[in-house]
Write a protein that holds these residues in place. Structure first.
Motif, PDB file in Angstrom:
ATOM      1  N   THR A   1       0.818  -1.223   0.000  1.00  0.00           N
ATOM      2  CA  THR A   1       0.000   0.000   0.000  1.00  0.00           C
ATOM      3  C   THR A   1       0.852   1.274   0.000  1.00  0.00           C
ATOM      4  O   THR A   1       0.387   2.325  -0.410  1.00  0.00           O
ATOM      5  CB  THR A   1      -0.914   0.028   1.236  1.00  0.00           C
ATOM      6  OG1 THR A   1      -0.106  -0.031   2.427  1.00  0.00           O
ATOM      7  CG2 THR A   1      -1.867  -1.154   1.221  1.00  0.00           C
ATOM      8  N   HIS A   2       2.078   1.167   0.491  1.00  0.00           N
ATOM      9  CA  HIS A   2       2.965   2.329   0.573  1.00  0.00           C
ATOM     10  C   HIS A   2       4.374   1.922   0.180  1.00  0.00           C
ATOM     11  O   HIS A   2       4.812   0.813   0.500  1.00  0.00           O
ATOM     12  CB  HIS A   2       3.016   2.905   2.000  1.00  0.00           C
ATOM     13  CG  HIS A   2       1.716   3.426   2.502  1.00  0.00           C
ATOM     14  ND1 HIS A   2       0.652   2.597   2.820  1.00  0.00           N
ATOM     15  CD2 HIS A   2       1.302   4.700   2.761  1.00  0.00           C
ATOM     16  CE1 HIS A   2      -0.359   3.330   3.253  1.00  0.00           C
ATOM     17  NE2 HIS A   2       0.013   4.611   3.228  1.00  0.00           N
ATOM     18  N   VAL A   3       5.106   2.805  -0.497  1.00  0.00           N
ATOM     19  CA  VAL A   3       6.520   2.585  -0.780  1.00  0.00           C
ATOM     20  C   VAL A   3       7.254   3.917  -0.607  1.00  0.00           C
ATOM     21  O   VAL A   3       6.785   4.959  -1.086  1.00  0.00           O
ATOM     22  CB  VAL A   3       6.749   2.014  -2.195  1.00  0.00           C
ATOM     23  CG1 VAL A   3       6.134   2.911  -3.255  1.00  0.00           C
ATOM     24  CG2 VAL A   3       8.237   1.839  -2.470  1.00  0.00           C
ATOM     25  N   THR A   4       8.369   3.859   0.096  1.00  0.00           N
ATOM     26  CA  THR A   4       9.179   5.054   0.348  1.00  0.00           C
ATOM     27  C   THR A   4      10.615   4.784  -0.076  1.00  0.00           C
ATOM     28  O   THR A   4      11.165   3.722   0.232  1.00  0.00           O
ATOM     29  CB  THR A   4       9.151   5.448   1.829  1.00  0.00           C
ATOM     30  OG1 THR A   4       7.804   5.769   2.199  1.00  0.00           O
ATOM     31  CG2 THR A   4      10.043   6.661   2.095  1.00  0.00           C
TER      32      THR A   4
ATOM     33  N   LEU B   1      14.690   0.889  -0.026  1.00  0.00           N
ATOM     34  CA  LEU B   1      13.280   0.879  -0.421  1.00  0.00           C
ATOM     35  C   LEU B   1      12.489   0.283   0.733  1.00  0.00           C
ATOM     36  O   LEU B   1      12.745  -0.860   1.134  1.00  0.00           O
ATOM     37  CB  LEU B   1      13.065   0.009  -1.668  1.00  0.00           C
ATOM     38  CG  LEU B   1      13.411   0.578  -3.040  1.00  0.00           C
ATOM     39  CD1 LEU B   1      13.199  -0.499  -4.099  1.00  0.00           C
ATOM     40  CD2 LEU B   1      12.540   1.773  -3.349  1.00  0.00           C
ATOM     41  N   GLN B   2      11.571   1.043   1.299  1.00  0.00           N
ATOM     42  CA  GLN B   2      10.704   0.474   2.340  1.00  0.00           C
ATOM     43  C   GLN B   2       9.303   0.320   1.764  1.00  0.00           C
ATOM     44  O   GLN B   2       8.689   1.298   1.326  1.00  0.00           O
ATOM     45  CB  GLN B   2      10.661   1.337   3.598  1.00  0.00           C
ATOM     46  CG  GLN B   2       9.756   0.730   4.671  1.00  0.00           C
ATOM     47  CD  GLN B   2       9.920   1.384   6.018  1.00  0.00           C
ATOM     48  OE1 GLN B   2      11.031   1.518   6.517  1.00  0.00           O
ATOM     49  NE2 GLN B   2       8.806   1.782   6.619  1.00  0.00           N
ATOM     50  N   VAL B   3       8.851  -0.919   1.757  1.00  0.00           N
ATOM     51  CA  VAL B   3       7.553  -1.271   1.175  1.00  0.00           C
ATOM     52  C   VAL B   3       6.660  -1.767   2.301  1.00  0.00           C
ATOM     53  O   VAL B   3       7.042  -2.676   3.053  1.00  0.00           O
ATOM     54  CB  VAL B   3       7.706  -2.352   0.092  1.00  0.00           C
ATOM     55  CG1 VAL B   3       6.379  -2.640  -0.571  1.00  0.00           C
ATOM     56  CG2 VAL B   3       8.745  -1.917  -0.938  1.00  0.00           C
ATOM     57  N   ASP B   4       5.456  -1.185   2.436  1.00  0.00           N
ATOM     58  CA  ASP B   4       4.570  -1.501   3.558  1.00  0.00           C
ATOM     59  C   ASP B   4       3.200  -1.956   3.080  1.00  0.00           C
ATOM     60  O   ASP B   4       2.729  -1.571   2.000  1.00  0.00           O
ATOM     61  CB  ASP B   4       4.369  -0.265   4.450  1.00  0.00           C
ATOM     62  CG  ASP B   4       5.679   0.308   4.943  1.00  0.00           C
ATOM     63  OD1 ASP B   4       6.568  -0.490   5.269  1.00  0.00           O
ATOM     64  OD2 ASP B   4       5.801   1.551   4.987  1.00  0.00           O
ATOM     65  N   ASN B   5       2.576  -2.750   3.927  1.00  0.00           N
ATOM     66  CA  ASN B   5       1.133  -2.994   3.833  1.00  0.00           C
ATOM     67  C   ASN B   5       0.540  -2.538   5.150  1.00  0.00           C
ATOM     68  O   ASN B   5       0.883  -3.073   6.208  1.00  0.00           O
ATOM     69  CB  ASN B   5       0.821  -4.472   3.605  1.00  0.00           C
ATOM     70  CG  ASN B   5      -0.683  -4.717   3.529  1.00  0.00           C
ATOM     71  OD1 ASN B   5      -1.371  -4.652   4.533  1.00  0.00           O
ATOM     72  ND2 ASN B   5      -1.166  -4.989   2.332  1.00  0.00           N
TER      73      ASN B   5
ATOM     74  N   VAL C   1       1.779   6.061  -2.669  1.00  0.00           N
ATOM     75  CA  VAL C   1       0.749   5.208  -2.071  1.00  0.00           C
ATOM     76  C   VAL C   1      -0.140   4.664  -3.181  1.00  0.00           C
ATOM     77  O   VAL C   1      -0.219   5.228  -4.281  1.00  0.00           O
ATOM     78  CB  VAL C   1      -0.091   5.988  -1.045  1.00  0.00           C
ATOM     79  CG1 VAL C   1       0.794   6.517   0.080  1.00  0.00           C
ATOM     80  CG2 VAL C   1      -0.822   7.160  -1.711  1.00  0.00           C
ATOM     81  N   ARG C   2      -0.806   3.549  -2.882  1.00  0.00           N
ATOM     82  CA  ARG C   2      -1.699   2.951  -3.878  1.00  0.00           C
ATOM     83  C   ARG C   2      -3.039   3.676  -3.855  1.00  0.00           C
ATOM     84  O   ARG C   2      -3.715   3.743  -2.824  1.00  0.00           O
ATOM     85  CB  ARG C   2      -1.906   1.462  -3.590  1.00  0.00           C
ATOM     86  CG  ARG C   2      -2.609   0.728  -4.742  1.00  0.00           C
ATOM     87  CD  ARG C   2      -2.761  -0.744  -4.446  1.00  0.00           C
ATOM     88  NE  ARG C   2      -1.466  -1.407  -4.270  1.00  0.00           N
ATOM     89  CZ  ARG C   2      -0.690  -1.785  -5.270  1.00  0.00           C
ATOM     90  NH1 ARG C   2      -1.056  -1.552  -6.529  1.00  0.00           N
ATOM     91  NH2 ARG C   2       0.459  -2.385  -5.023  1.00  0.00           N
ATOM     92  N   ALA C   3      -3.411   4.234  -4.997  1.00  0.00           N
ATOM     93  CA  ALA C   3      -4.681   4.929  -5.133  1.00  0.00           C
ATOM     94  C   ALA C   3      -5.818   3.911  -5.261  1.00  0.00           C
ATOM     95  O   ALA C   3      -5.576   2.719  -5.499  1.00  0.00           O
ATOM     96  CB  ALA C   3      -4.646   5.853  -6.347  1.00  0.00           C
ATOM     97  N   PRO C   4      -7.066   4.369  -5.101  1.00  0.00           N
ATOM     98  CA  PRO C   4      -8.196   3.430  -5.213  1.00  0.00           C
ATOM     99  C   PRO C   4      -8.210   2.645  -6.522  1.00  0.00           C
ATOM    100  O   PRO C   4      -8.647   1.497  -6.566  1.00  0.00           O
ATOM    101  CB  PRO C   4      -9.417   4.349  -5.098  1.00  0.00           C
ATOM    102  CG  PRO C   4      -8.937   5.503  -4.281  1.00  0.00           C
ATOM    103  CD  PRO C   4      -7.512   5.702  -4.667  1.00  0.00           C
ATOM    104  N   GLY C   5      -7.712   3.215  -7.592  1.00  0.00           N
ATOM    105  CA  GLY C   5      -7.687   2.515  -8.872  1.00  0.00           C
ATOM    106  C   GLY C   5      -6.525   1.553  -9.014  1.00  0.00           C
ATOM    107  O   GLY C   5      -6.388   0.887 -10.045  1.00  0.00           O
ATOM    108  N   GLY C   6      -5.644   1.516  -8.016  1.00  0.00           N
ATOM    109  CA  GLY C   6      -4.514   0.594  -8.041  1.00  0.00           C
ATOM    110  C   GLY C   6      -3.206   1.231  -8.473  1.00  0.00           C
ATOM    111  O   GLY C   6      -2.133   0.672  -8.246  1.00  0.00           O
ATOM    112  N   GLN C   7      -3.248   2.402  -9.117  1.00  0.00           N
ATOM    113  CA  GLN C   7      -2.034   3.064  -9.585  1.00  0.00           C
ATOM    114  C   GLN C   7      -1.375   3.838  -8.442  1.00  0.00           C
ATOM    115  O   GLN C   7      -1.987   4.111  -7.421  1.00  0.00           O
ATOM    116  CB  GLN C   7      -2.352   4.019 -10.746  1.00  0.00           C
ATOM    117  CG  GLN C   7      -3.089   5.298 -10.368  1.00  0.00           C
ATOM    118  CD  GLN C   7      -4.589   5.090 -10.248  1.00  0.00           C
ATOM    119  OE1 GLN C   7      -5.092   3.960 -10.233  1.00  0.00           O
ATOM    120  NE2 GLN C   7      -5.324   6.188 -10.179  1.00  0.00           N
TER     121      GLN C   7
END
Length: 643
Positions: free
Chosen positions: A174-177, A266-270, A197-203
């Motif tokens: 959901t998030h990448v920094t 790269l920090q990738v989160d859910n 961040v992931r938008a509602p459309g997925g992009q």
């Protein structure tokens, strides 16, 4: 988390909390923490609050910054650095002496080290790549992502491409920094530079607000040079406050590297549900990071080169503009006396050679004008003519001015600087008052003359330059060498081809030419009208000894142009009192009317006879009084037939 609390000063009681980014502190209202005290600079300090330890940096403040840790005070810049890592309990002091604003520092750590679920070392990239290649679907998605990343050259575009590539490869993220190391920071501060961040459309989309990070996972990635997975972050990382505040449920940290250097993370989160990111995500992100690291390193290099090119273009534009002004303002060398004809003939002989020239002459004789003429009559005329008065710069700054310095070489060296030798490469460097150069720098100048190399302050390698050096001095270099104030070996290197600029009293025939040229120049500059000099005024100008030489004559004419009535002739009454004092000498000489040369000869003959009479015909003493050599006196006596 970083918390700053103002303990003293007009802002007492103010506080500021930060979980990421840069905190700016100063008097200007645009700062994050505004401190209104007058001893605080508009932009005094800033604090990097990235995932690594927070770092304090002084921004070149007027009154300085100190750090107090367990009772020990350290002033930033004392040991060459303007940065310091902050610890919990530190006190930052803005200002010095009694005018100090104190700010307490509270640094809250994340707590426990993460309990690692999966680790993939970057040294094992070959094995990881082989595993990813066995999955055609992952391989296809990875190819598309890397193609998009590789197509970007601008750093901002590259960071967005990398972040969006992560979101496309890890659908449950959901998030990448992107966190990058500050390339200009020798201590290696890391700063978050992009978050998607992931938008509602997925992009991918920009976040609506700041996205905090956890330092515990970050440290594990950097220290272990490995990708790290914490599948249920609040449980695996010990319920640390920063994780709970960030609502991170699972996270992956992946290093960005180049050789042995860690460029960033790269920090990738859910942040929606626990245990959503897995080991396969770690592997595919590690493979992506290998390509992304190269792309980011290349984009940063291009950005630095573009910045450097822009700075150099501005520098070159400034120097060319200054040089064009210098050339347009350059005046021909005026004079028809025998001594000036001899000087110009020597100048023409040496102009096309590469030898070092030493110009000797009294103050105000026009040594820089001769040096400029030497440059513009040579093949170097299309390059820069750069001047430096060695007496006009403090000793501790002259080395940096001439040879340049590297960033951090000494206190205040916040940027790299080119020296005048590099700027004048291919052209001419004129060192005026070279005898004022300290002995420590004379040895470095000797190295330039011998090897053609300069070494900036703080540099480990020398740079080759092709510069013609023209030096000048109003002192007797031989006496300076004998007194131990000037290196003998440097003296012989500089005095390859000496040029002596005669004082104005030895070229009196040129005084009317110079005076009328100055009169025309300043009348035009001041918007005035003057119709030349009266005969008596010129006689007085020619009879005066001009201890300040051409510069003194220039200043005298400049003053006269201001005083003279519009459209009038300059009479003797407009001249300075010190010049009119010789008027009685002219009367006593019994000068009859005739040509200017005839009248001046009569005055000069009278002065010679008077000097001999006053010294009982002791020619050595008479010559000293007249300011000429004994041989010069003999020549003049023969010229006028005086026994």
């Amino acid at each position: 988390m970083l918390r700053l609390f103002v303990r003293t000063g007009t802002g007492q009681g103010k506080s500021f909390e930060a979980q990421g980014g840069v905190v700016r502190i100063g008097r200007a209202p645009t700062n994050d923490l505004v401190v209104d005290d007058t001893h605080v600079s508009a932009e005094h300090v800033r604090v990097y609050t990235g995932p690594a330890a927070p770092t304090l940096e002084d921004l070149g403040s007027t009154n300085g910054t100190s750090l107090v840790r367990r009772g020990v005070r350290t002033t930033l810049g004392e040991n060459g650095g303007l940065k310091a890592v902050l610890e919990d309990g530190d006190v930052v002091e803005l200002g010095t002496g009694d005018a100090v604003t104190q700010i307490d520092v509270k640094v809250q750590d994340d707590g426990d080290e993460p309990r690692v679920v999966a680790v993939r070392k970057i040294d094992d990239l070959g094995r990881i790549t082989a595993g990813v290649e066995e999955n055609p679907r992952s391989l296809s998605a990875l190819y598309r992502a890397q193609k998009r990343v590789g197509a970007s050259t601008d750093l901002g575009e590259t960071l967005v491409a990398v972040s969006d590539a992560v979101l496309s490869l890890v659908p449950r993220a959901t998030h990448v920094t992107v966190v990058l190391r500050d390339v200009d920071d020798v201590e290696g501060s890391y700063v978050p530079v992009a978050t998607r961040v992931r938008a509602p459309g997925g992009q991918g989309a920009a976040p609506s607000g700041p996205v905090p990070l956890t330092r515990s996972v970050f440290r594990k990635v950097v220290d272990g040079r490995a990708a790290v997975l914490a599948a249920d972050a609040p449980r695996d990382v010990g319920q640390s406050e920063s994780l709970m505040g960030a609502s991170i449920r699972s996270t992956i940290g992946v290093p960005l590297w180049k050789g042995d250097d860690i460029l960033g993370v790269l920090q990738v989160d859910n942040r929606d549900a626990p245990a959503m990111l897995n080991q396969d995500d770690v592997e595919v992100l590690t493979v992506l990071a290998a390509n992304a690291s190269l792309a980011i390193a290349g984009a940063r290099l291009i950005q630095r080169l573009s910045t450097a090119e822009e700075r150099l273009n501005k520098e070159n534009a400034f120097l060319k503009s200054r040089e064009e002004k210098r050339q347009s303002a350059a005046r021909p060398i005026l004079g028809q006396s025998q001594s000036m004809m001899t000087l110009l003939a020597q100048l023409d002989k040496v102009a096309e050679t590469r030898v070092t020239v030493l110009i000797e002459g009294e103050t105000g004789t026009g040594k820089e004008l001769i040096a400029s003429a030497l440059h513009y009559r040579s093949k170097r005329r299309d390059k820069l003519f750069v001047t430096q008065n060695c007496a006009a710069v403090p000793e501790n700054l002259l080395e940096s001015e001439l040879f340049g310095h590297k960033r951090g070489a000494f206190t205040g060296a916040t940027d790299e600087k080119k020296g005048l030798f590099e700027i004048a490469d291919g052209g001419t460097l004129f060192l005026d008052e070279v005898t004022e150069m300290p002995l420590s720098l004379q040895s470095k100048l000797l190295r330039v003359l011998q090897e053609g190399e300069v070494r900036p302050v703080g540099a480990t390698q020398a740079k080759h330059v092709n510069v013609r050096i023209v030096a000048a001095s109003n002192r007797n270099l031989e006496k300076e060498v004998a007194a131990g104030r000037f290196r003998e070996d440097l003296y012989y290197r500089l005095k390859v081809f000496p040029l002596r600029v005669p004082p104005l009293r030895e070229r009196r025939d040129d005084i009317p030419i110079l005076a009328n040229a100055f009169l025309k120049r300043y009348a035009s500059e001041f918007g005035r009208s003057a119709h030349g000099f009266a005969q008596q005024a010129l006689e007085l100008l020619m009879a005066y000894d001009w201890p300040g030489n051409v510069r003194e004559l220039q200043n005298e004419v400049q003053r006269v142009v201001i005083d003279v009535e519009e459209g009038a002739i300059v009479t003797k009454e407009l001249l300075s009192l010190r010049i009119r004092q010789v008027e009685g000498v002219i009367d006593r000489a019994g000068t009859s009317k005739g040509t200017l040369r005839e009248m001046m000869d009569s005055v000069e003959k009278y002065l010679l006879i008077e000097a001999l009479r006053e010294h009982n015909h002791n020619k050595t003493s008479a010559a000293k009084t007249l300011g000429i050599t004994r041989e010069g006196l003999h020549k003049k006596l023969r010229q006028f037939g005086i026994g």
